[in-house]
Design an enzyme around this catalytic site. Sequence first.
Site, short mmCIF file in Angstrom:
data_model
loop_
_atom_site.label_atom_id
_atom_site.label_comp_id
_atom_site.label_asym_id
_atom_site.label_seq_id
_atom_site.Cartn_x
_atom_site.Cartn_y
_atom_site.Cartn_z
N GLU A 24 -44.86 -17.04 30.57
CA GLU A 24 -45.92 -16.42 31.31
C GLU A 24 -46.29 -14.99 30.76
O GLU A 24 -45.05 -14.45 30.00
CB GLU A 24 -45.70 -16.12 32.82
CG GLU A 24 -44.66 -15.21 33.03
CD GLU A 24 -44.47 -14.73 34.55
OE1 GLU A 24 -45.48 -14.03 34.84
OE2 GLU A 24 -43.38 -15.24 35.26
N LYS A 157 -37.66 -13.13 44.38
CA LYS A 157 -37.30 -12.05 44.88
C LYS A 157 -36.84 -11.72 46.20
O LYS A 157 -37.35 -12.29 47.00
CB LYS A 157 -38.32 -10.91 44.28
CG LYS A 157 -38.20 -10.96 42.80
CD LYS A 157 -39.33 -9.94 42.55
CE LYS A 157 -39.81 -9.85 40.68
NZ LYS A 157 -40.42 -11.25 40.46
#
Length: 302
Positions: A24, A157
Amino acid sequence: MAAFVVSEEVSSALERGAPVVALESTIISHGLPRPRNLDAAREFESILRDQGVTPATIAVLDGIAHVGLHAQGLRRIADEDLAKASVRDLPIIQAAGASAATTVAATSHLAALAGIRVFATGGLGGVHRGAHDTFDESADLTTLANTPITVVSAGVKSVLDIAATLERLETLSVPVVGYRTRVFPSFWLRESAFTLDWSVDAAAEVAAIMRAQDALGNRQGIVVANPVPADQAWDAEEHDRVLTQALAEADAAHITGKAVTPFLLLRIVELSEGRSLEVNLDLARNNVRVAGEIAAAWAAAG
């Protein structure tokens, strides 16, 4: 105008059945400071090439989605102030002739269109804390529900709602497999409070799951949860202290909605004096290596 273009290097590798890994561009444009972001982009690609794997960094430049970037393209995503594009944004950005870095969702979508089956990222997007009020959920999850790509990530996360994220992946029938672990990692930390039903010990086992997924006619992606190496993980006590303070500051400042996560991530970097950023880079490198091994195993089985 073509919906996307594939670089000559990536196209050649795909035609030969050689291993390819998608990367990405959002982590480069939005996740790392300059000039370290360009160094990281080059390093991620070099890790793959050293494994005999072709890297395919993905971004939209001047209205054209590129699957595989040349040196100038890498420099542009590192140096320019780019928009952040998920799947829904791609047609708008293309029509406007604009440039953008691609999220996990958009990268997965474009990689799958090009025929790439393995993708390395840092952390997967997920359900946000307080989503029962805000409905804030990453498009990464719904995109993986209908995109046949294997994503290697260090979990999600810890600023997200990990329990809700795992529940949504189950609802969407997206397989989640631990890589040499039975505990779902939480990005900076090797573990969370959540165990996994399935784990594998080798890249060849992931390739076998991919083959079985195809044989069953399933179109979902596969999440490979790959924890950061133990000697590179963030100290859990410091992590918890910093996260608690960042969350309290966000509440005190009445930050809500989509502004919450960018605020938290920036404050975590500041409060940890850059420690979280170093772990971010270490886990990303590790994910790229494992993705390269999986891509090689997939190509060998093909």
